[in-house]
Design a protein around this motif. Structure first.
Motif, mmCIF file in Angstrom:
data_model
loop_
_atom_site.group_PDB
_atom_site.id
_atom_site.type_symbol
_atom_site.label_atom_id
_atom_site.label_comp_id
_atom_site.label_asym_id
_atom_site.label_seq_id
_atom_site.Cartn_x
_atom_site.Cartn_y
_atom_site.Cartn_z
ATOM 1 N N LEU A 101 0.819 -1.273 0.118
ATOM 2 C CA LEU A 101 -0.055 -0.122 0.100
ATOM 3 C C LEU A 101 1.029 1.277 -0.022
ATOM 4 O O LEU A 101 0.435 2.182 -0.715
ATOM 5 N N ILE A 102 1.923 1.358 0.847
ATOM 6 C CA ILE A 102 2.765 2.640 0.718
ATOM 7 C C ILE A 102 3.610 2.643 -0.546
ATOM 8 O O ILE A 102 3.696 3.840 -1.121
ATOM 9 N N LYS A 103 3.960 1.678 -0.922
ATOM 10 C CA LYS A 103 4.510 1.562 -2.232
ATOM 11 C C LYS A 103 3.587 2.143 -3.468
ATOM 12 O O LYS A 103 4.126 3.334 -4.219
ATOM 13 N N ASP A 104 2.438 1.691 -3.538
ATOM 14 C CA ASP A 104 1.470 1.871 -4.486
ATOM 15 C C ASP A 104 0.994 3.450 -4.199
ATOM 16 O O ASP A 104 0.960 4.319 -5.221
ATOM 17 N N ARG A 105 0.974 3.922 -3.174
ATOM 18 C CA ARG A 105 0.315 5.172 -2.721
ATOM 19 C C ARG A 105 1.505 6.095 -3.091
ATOM 20 O O ARG A 105 1.142 7.433 -3.456
ATOM 21 N N ASN A 106 2.782 5.948 -3.011
ATOM 22 C CA ASN A 106 3.659 6.972 -3.361
ATOM 23 C C ASN A 106 4.580 6.593 -4.649
ATOM 24 O O ASN A 106 5.289 7.351 -4.831
ATOM 25 N N ASP A 107 4.117 5.866 -5.573
ATOM 26 C CA ASP A 107 4.317 5.597 -6.805
ATOM 27 C C ASP A 107 5.902 5.056 -6.759
ATOM 28 O O ASP A 107 6.739 5.262 -7.552
ATOM 29 N N LEU A 108 6.195 4.238 -5.839
ATOM 30 C CA LEU A 108 7.371 3.690 -5.479
ATOM 31 C C LEU A 108 7.651 2.533 -6.602
ATOM 32 O O LEU A 108 6.940 1.512 -6.711
ATOM 33 N N GLN A 109 8.836 2.527 -7.406
ATOM 34 C CA GLN A 109 9.032 1.241 -8.256
ATOM 35 C C GLN A 109 9.809 0.199 -7.532
ATOM 36 O O GLN A 109 9.616 -0.975 -7.849
ATOM 37 N N SER A 110 10.547 0.516 -6.493
ATOM 38 C CA SER A 110 11.182 -0.515 -5.776
ATOM 39 C C SER A 110 10.935 -0.306 -4.087
ATOM 40 O O SER A 110 10.403 0.821 -3.843
ATOM 41 N N THR A 111 11.542 -1.173 -3.283
ATOM 42 C CA THR A 111 11.277 -0.896 -1.893
ATOM 43 C C THR A 111 12.424 0.015 -1.255
ATOM 44 O O THR A 111 12.447 0.150 -0.021
#
Length: 124
Positions: A101-111
């Motif tokens: 959810l955090i990755k998706d909300r912030n448009d992150l490609q990796s962790t």
């Protein structure tokens, strides 16, 4: 058994005429369908590039502003998405889901996150 040479020549001449006719038909077929193939390729290229351009202009690297239910945190040195997800977890959700959810909300490609980076934490 006597065979007439004229009979052989007659068949041979017909085969040559047939071959010429078939070659002419094949050339006509190729010419006719080449135009169709070129037109279809051009249309496909135009459609493909237009969809590609629409996708390029529609995507953005910056997420939307945080809503009232969401919180913004600044990443500290040594923080990982897993640790942040563990801190905000209430135990009812899997931590892997919270990381997603955090990755998706912030448009992150990796962790991978960097110190000083702002993250929007979605409401769970």
């Amino acid at each position: 058994m006597i065979t007439s040479p004229s009979f052989y020549r007659t068949i041979h001449k017909q085969d040559k005429n047939k071959a010429k006719k078939v070659n002419r038909l094949i050339r006509h077929f190729i010419k006719r369908h080449t135009v169709k193939l070129v037109v279809c390729t051009a249309v496909f290229f135009l459609l493909f590039t237009s969809f590609l351009l629409m996708g390029t202009y529609a995507s953005s690297n910056t997420p939307e502003a945080a809503s009232a239910e969401e919180q913004i945190i600044r990443v500290q040195s040594g923080d990982t998405l897993w640790n942040i997800a563990k801190q905000i977890s209430d135990g009812s959700h899997d931590i892997r889901y919270i990381v997603y959810l955090i990755k998706d909300r912030n448009d992150l490609q990796s962790t991978v996150i960097k110190p000083g980076q702002k993250l929007i934490i979605p409401s769970i």
